[in-house]
Design a protein around this motif. Structure first.
Motif, PDB file in Angstrom:
ATOM      1  N   ASN A  21       0.815  -1.217   0.000  1.00 16.60           N
ATOM      2  CA  ASN A  21       0.000   0.000   0.000  1.00 16.60           C
ATOM      3  C   ASN A  21       0.845   1.261   0.000  1.00 16.60           C
ATOM      4  O   ASN A  21       0.524   2.236   0.677  1.00 16.60           O
ATOM      5  CB  ASN A  21      -0.924   0.011   1.236  1.00 16.60           C
TER       6      ASN A  21
ATOM      7  N   LYS B 176       2.723   4.822  -0.894  1.00 16.37           N
ATOM      8  CA  LYS B 176       2.304   6.099  -1.457  1.00 16.37           C
ATOM      9  C   LYS B 176       2.579   6.147  -2.963  1.00 16.37           C
ATOM     10  O   LYS B 176       1.800   6.723  -3.728  1.00 16.37           O
ATOM     11  CB  LYS B 176       3.059   7.247  -0.778  1.00 16.37           C
TER      12      LYS B 176
ATOM     13  N   LYS C 259      -0.071   4.250  -5.058  1.00 13.64           N
ATOM     14  CA  LYS C 259      -1.316   5.027  -5.098  1.00 13.64           C
ATOM     15  C   LYS C 259      -1.168   6.239  -6.015  1.00 13.64           C
ATOM     16  O   LYS C 259      -2.088   6.566  -6.778  1.00 13.64           O
ATOM     17  CB  LYS C 259      -1.697   5.462  -3.685  1.00 13.64           C
TER      18      LYS C 259
ATOM     19  N   ASN D 172      -3.441   7.017  -9.322  1.00 15.45           N
ATOM     20  CA  ASN D 172      -4.226   8.252  -9.401  1.00 15.45           C
ATOM     21  C   ASN D 172      -3.810   9.103 -10.590  1.00 15.45           C
ATOM     22  O   ASN D 172      -4.655   9.761 -11.221  1.00 15.45           O
ATOM     23  CB  ASN D 172      -4.073   9.043  -8.098  1.00 15.45           C
TER      24      ASN D 172
ATOM     25  N   TRP E 189      -5.208  -1.828 -10.208  1.00 11.20           N
ATOM     26  CA  TRP E 189      -4.265  -2.213  -9.156  1.00 11.20           C
ATOM     27  C   TRP E 189      -4.208  -3.728  -9.099  1.00 11.20           C
ATOM     28  O   TRP E 189      -5.162  -4.392  -8.700  1.00 11.20           O
ATOM     29  CB  TRP E 189      -4.714  -1.652  -7.819  1.00 11.20           C
TER      30      TRP E 189
ATOM     31  N   ASP F  15      -1.522  10.765  -3.067  1.00  7.93           N
ATOM     32  CA  ASP F  15      -1.413   9.383  -2.599  1.00  7.93           C
ATOM     33  C   ASP F  15      -2.661   8.970  -1.814  1.00  7.93           C
ATOM     34  O   ASP F  15      -2.594   8.107  -0.937  1.00  7.93           O
ATOM     35  CB  ASP F  15      -0.157   9.196  -1.744  1.00  7.93           C
TER      36      ASP F  15
ATOM     37  N   THR G 117      -6.392   7.142  -1.427  1.00  9.50           N
ATOM     38  CA  THR G 117      -6.804   5.800  -1.829  1.00  9.50           C
ATOM     39  C   THR G 117      -7.387   5.833  -3.239  1.00  9.50           C
ATOM     40  O   THR G 117      -8.345   6.557  -3.498  1.00  9.50           O
ATOM     41  CB  THR G 117      -7.844   5.228  -0.858  1.00  9.50           C
ATOM     42  N   PRO G 118      -6.824   5.080  -4.188  1.00  2.00           N
ATOM     43  CA  PRO G 118      -7.300   5.135  -5.571  1.00  2.00           C
ATOM     44  C   PRO G 118      -8.686   4.520  -5.719  1.00  2.00           C
ATOM     45  O   PRO G 118      -9.079   3.633  -4.946  1.00  2.00           O
ATOM     46  CB  PRO G 118      -6.252   4.311  -6.342  1.00  2.00           C
TER      47      PRO G 118
ATOM     48  N   MET H 175      -8.771   0.692  -6.005  1.00  2.00           N
ATOM     49  CA  MET H 175      -8.392  -0.170  -4.886  1.00  2.00           C
ATOM     50  C   MET H 175      -9.334  -1.369  -4.822  1.00  2.00           C
ATOM     51  O   MET H 175     -10.541  -1.206  -4.676  1.00  2.00           O
ATOM     52  CB  MET H 175      -8.483   0.613  -3.572  1.00  2.00           C
TER      53      MET H 175
END
Length: 449
Positions: free
Chosen positions: A17, A19, A22, A26, A37, A308, A310-311, A314
């Motif tokens: 997970n 940064k 993410k 993004n 992901w 960074d 949460t995309p 996810m």
């Protein structure tokens, strides 16, 4: 190749997970394309009637597997190699393998006339120590695979060292310092033969390593970087055949030397120093690799932020299957390793302790260190706590190696010389009924802190 008008499905292969993962996902979405992901929860590869398929569907893969701090990097490389056979990949497994092995990196660069520090890797204890004198009184001792400054020590070479630390191969390297009072190096981030940014990294007080993960300070030098350093970094990235990479350099009396190449370098320090994120440039490269199009002005615009959050891509988390997390006993038989040796020891699991700690005598016996910093630890009724030195330590449990930052304390009055904290226990379930020692020690254990 995809149609230029269709959104490109960019898969980011990352089982963690971070940064950086993410931010790349993004950035793909911000550029009008489809982020995917690739994680344990949603990824599968199938072979039916000699046809290979992948779930979820992707057009290109950006490899962000963290291999340097995993116990079995070959497993991750095999996974990356599987995806490389199916779709185009950024940071292919072959070049990544070379990059995560610090000596292999140095050997390849030296073969292509890139200046690197003198170094010696030997498979036997005798040969490694016969070569110590060529590095002077003080040298650098490194595990061949490691990250965030872990597995790197500055050592006095009047004492012998081992060719392995735990199950990691280790080697000696020349210490290059222009100024013994100010420890700094240069990190250049390269994407697709372009320098995204450059920064000086300064070691925190009491340490000589400049890693941002260890608390090092940073300074933007993107516009002031010497031409020799810039060209060396770009050439090194080309020699290593990496699509994106953090290149670490240091200036010696005879010019710039490449210290290491990090194919999964962090973005935090670079963004803090330069105000520029590599994520949109990596996303752009992935999209264009399969014929997609992006707006260069938009790339430059979103590079001024490090998103960074949460995309949207996810995957929904899966509940771990019973027994998936390995068990560890309340008292475990472990192997601890330092720069001068490894020893078996009994360790107590303590989920209340943030940090692993080791007895002073055992730390000296295995050569744990050097001391990185001091930490204040509360003990018993003391509110202020005691200051204890902190060192790098490699702890082996059932064949799995953990490199942690451990505190050193006098545990001679306790039954066990090692206390396993949450820095290690987070990877396990603790079974308080399981003990590696005899039942006779139970009463002694009851009297401990």
């Amino acid at each position: 190749m995809t149609n230029a008008d269709d959104p490109v499905r960019v898969g980011v292969l990352s089982l963690h997970n971070s940064k950086e993962t993410k931010a790349i996902l993004n950035a793909v979405e911000d550029l009008g394309h489809t982020p995917v992901w690739l994680r344990r929860e949603n990824t599968a590869v199938s072979i039916r009637d000699s046809e290979v398929g992948v779930e979820p569907e992707i057009d290109v893969v950006a490899n962000r597997l963290l291999l340097s701090n995993t116990e079995e990097p070959a497993e991750g490389l095999g996974l990356a190699a599987t995806f490389e056979r199916i779709r185009p990949m950024l940071n292919r497994p072959g070049p990544t393998l070379t990059a995560i092995h610090k000596f292999a990196t140095a050997a390849r660069l030296a073969d292509w006339n890139v200046r690197v520090p003198d170094a010696l890797l030997a498979l036997s204890n005798d040969r490694l120590n016969r070569g110590r004198e060529q590095f002077g009184d003080v040298g650098v001792y490194k595990t061949a695979i490691g990250t965030h400054g872990g597995g790197t020590w500055k050592v006095d070479l009047d004492e012998p060292v081992n060719p392995k630390v735990g199950n990691r191969q280790a080697f000696l390297q020349e210490l290059i310092e222009r100024d013994a009072t100010e420890h700094r190096d240069l990190r250049v981030y390269v994407v697709d033969d372009r320098m995204v940014g450059a920064m000086h990294r300064y070691a925190p007080e009491g340490d000589w390593r400049t890693n941002v993960a260890l608390g090092g300070a940073v300074e933007n030098v993107t516009d002031e970087i010497p031409d020799e350093a810039r060209e060396t970094a770009l050439y090194a990235a080309d020699v290593m055949d990496l699509d994106y990479v953090g290149v670490d350099l240091i200036e010696g009396t005879d010019g710039w030397h490449v210290l290491e190449m990090n194919p999964t370098a962090g973005f935090k320090g670079l963004y803090e120093a330069t105000g520029r994120s590599p994520a949109p440039y990596i996303a752009k490269l992935a999209i264009e690799r399969v014929g997609g199009e992006v707006d260069d002005d938009r790339v430059a615009e979103i590079a001024t932020t490090l998103d960074d959050s949460t995309p949207s891509s996810m995957p929904r988390p899966e509940r771990p299957a019973p027994g998936q997390t390995p068990l560890i006993g309340y008292i475990e038989d472990v192997v601890v390793s330092g720069t001068s040796g490894s020893r078996s020891a009994l360790a107590k699991s303590d989920t209340g302790a943030t940090r692993t700690s080791i007895d002073t005598s055992l730390a000296a016996e295995i050569g744990a260190g050097p001391i990185k910093s001091m930490t204040r630890v509360r003990s018993g009724s003391s509110k202020s706590g005691k200051a204890r030195p902190v060192v790098d330590l490699v702890v082996g449990i059932g064949g799995t190696q953990h490199t942690v930052t451990a505190s050193v304390e006098d545990r001679s009055h306790m039954s066990y010389p090692l206390l396993l904290g949450r820095d290690i226990l987070q990877h396990y379930q603790v079974d308080v009924r399981r003990r590696a020692d005899s039942d006779d020690a139970a009463e002694a254990e009851r009297l401990e802190e």
